[in-house]
Scaffold this motif. Structure first.
Motif, short mmCIF file in Angstrom:
data_model
loop_
_atom_site.label_atom_id
_atom_site.label_comp_id
_atom_site.label_asym_id
_atom_site.label_seq_id
_atom_site.Cartn_x
_atom_site.Cartn_y
_atom_site.Cartn_z
N LEU A 157 18.42 9.72 1.58
CA LEU A 157 16.97 9.65 1.69
C LEU A 157 16.57 8.53 2.65
O LEU A 157 15.63 8.68 3.44
CB LEU A 157 16.35 9.43 0.29
CG LEU A 157 14.83 9.43 0.20
CD1 LEU A 157 14.21 10.68 0.82
CD2 LEU A 157 14.38 9.29 -1.26
N TRP A 192 9.83 9.78 3.30
CA TRP A 192 9.59 8.91 2.14
C TRP A 192 8.15 9.08 1.65
O TRP A 192 7.89 9.13 0.47
CB TRP A 192 9.80 7.43 2.50
CG TRP A 192 11.13 7.10 3.09
CD1 TRP A 192 12.27 7.86 2.98
CD2 TRP A 192 11.46 5.97 3.89
NE1 TRP A 192 13.29 7.25 3.67
CE2 TRP A 192 12.83 6.08 4.23
CE3 TRP A 192 10.75 4.87 4.35
CZ2 TRP A 192 13.48 5.14 5.01
CZ3 TRP A 192 11.40 3.91 5.12
CH2 TRP A 192 12.76 4.05 5.46
N VAL A 208 7.83 12.31 -0.22
CA VAL A 208 8.51 12.27 -1.52
C VAL A 208 7.68 11.47 -2.53
O VAL A 208 7.44 11.92 -3.65
CB VAL A 208 9.93 11.66 -1.35
CG1 VAL A 208 10.53 11.28 -2.69
CG2 VAL A 208 10.85 12.65 -0.63
N LEU A 249 10.64 18.11 -5.76
CA LEU A 249 11.70 17.19 -5.32
C LEU A 249 13.04 17.56 -5.93
O LEU A 249 13.11 18.23 -6.95
CB LEU A 249 11.34 15.77 -5.73
CG LEU A 249 9.98 15.24 -5.25
CD1 LEU A 249 9.71 13.87 -5.84
CD2 LEU A 249 9.93 15.20 -3.73
N GLU A 276 15.84 12.57 -5.84
CA GLU A 276 14.59 12.11 -5.20
C GLU A 276 13.57 11.73 -6.26
O GLU A 276 12.86 10.73 -6.14
CB GLU A 276 14.01 13.21 -4.31
CG GLU A 276 14.71 13.37 -2.97
CD GLU A 276 14.23 14.60 -2.19
OE1 GLU A 276 14.51 14.66 -0.98
OE2 GLU A 276 13.58 15.51 -2.78
N SER A 316 12.08 8.02 -6.91
CA SER A 316 10.63 7.84 -6.83
C SER A 316 10.10 7.23 -8.12
O SER A 316 9.29 6.30 -8.10
CB SER A 316 9.92 9.18 -6.61
OG SER A 316 10.40 9.82 -5.47
#
Ligand SMILES: [Zn+2]
Ligand SMILES: [Zn+2]
Length: 273
Positions: free
Chosen positions: A99, A107, A110, A123, A127, A131
């Motif tokens: 990522l 980014w 996401v 996602l 991810e 997050s």
């Protein structure tokens, strides 16, 4: 200079993780990982404090997830991904590296997707985990500076941000205990009826099995045979020093029991359990 109550919240989590890692060797590796992540979360939280450029205005209830300050967050997400890459177990470290290599536009997409859906949404699982871990202290900061909402009934999702609960809590009340739930994203705690499944609303006692492992008598699995979900609940009447979001990470025997019995957790934690 003494720290604010919020600083102490993070310090108490870190200290509890350290104590539990020493007391429960079977959970030590996961708790040590949590300690390092929580150290990062604590510094992100501190960067939001007044005087560090983030306005401390009281927000109206229900507005929490309207606010995603990417100008503040994106450079720190880059640092976070590099940090996770350097300390995480290899599958997560590889996901962080991948990522990280995708750059700022990805980014932004996401973080925005996770923030809007409050869950995995579109996602991948790593991810969403990255997050959530990164945005949790940000959401907790906003929640502490949001007017408390008027709660109708006993909602199964957070009254501030509409996310699912991470963990339940039993707090002493008279001769017994009352149950509350703690939000997986913003850490708000709200009252919840004791004998109701927080995933589907099931109320029949014979459909709501409880399991306690002898290693951790103050943590219990509260499962539901209707929707096959479960949540861990920390019983503060049995251990008043417990910190629910940390103690549930140590309760690996309960996660194993739940997996064997094919119950799915309402919200998985940093360790994927
Ligand atoms: Zn919340
Ligand atoms: Zn249920």
């Amino acid at each position: 200079m003494t720290g604010s109550p919020a600083d102490k919240t993070w310090d108490r989590r870190l200290q509890r993780a350290n104590e539990l890692a020493a007391a429960y060797p079977f959970a030590a590796e996961g708790l040590r990982f949590y300690e390092r992540i929580a150290g990062f979360q604590k510094s992100l939280y501190a960067a939001l404090a007044p005087g560090n450029g983030k306005a401390q205005t009281a927000r109206p209830p229900g507005s929490l997830r309207d606010e995603l300050d990417l100008f503040f967050l994106l450079p720190r997400f880059s640092t976070f991904l590099a940090f996770v890459e350097s300390i995480a177990p290899s599958p997560l470290a590889q996901s962080a590296a991948a990522l990280s290599g995708e750059g700022g536009l990805r980014w932004e997409a996401v973080l925005d997707e996770f923030w809007r859906s409050g869950a995995q949404g579109m996602l991948t699982e790593p991810e969403a985990l990255l997050s959530w871990t990164f945005l949790q202290p940000y959401a907790e900061y906003l929640a502490r500076h949001t007017e408390p909402p008027e709660i109708q009934g006993t909602p199964a999702v957070c009254p501030l941000c509409a996310c699912r609960p991470q963990v339940g809590v039993l707090r002493p009340l008279g001769d017994g205990a009352k149950r509350s739930l703690i939000c997986s994203l913003c850490a708000t705690e709200w009252d919840y009826r004791r004998l109701v499944c927080p995933a589907c609303g099931e109320e029949s006692v014979d459909k709501l099995p409880i399991y306690v492992a002898e290693e951790l008598p103050h943590v219990r699995v509260e499962a539901c045979d209707t929707c096959h979900c479960y949540i861990k609940t920390i019983d503060l009447t049995k251990d008043g020093l417990a910190i629910p979001v940390v103690d549930e990470l140590a309760a690996i025997p309960l996660s194993l029991w739940a997996a064997e019995h094919e119950y799915t957790k309402v919200s998985t934690n940093l360790l994927g359990i």
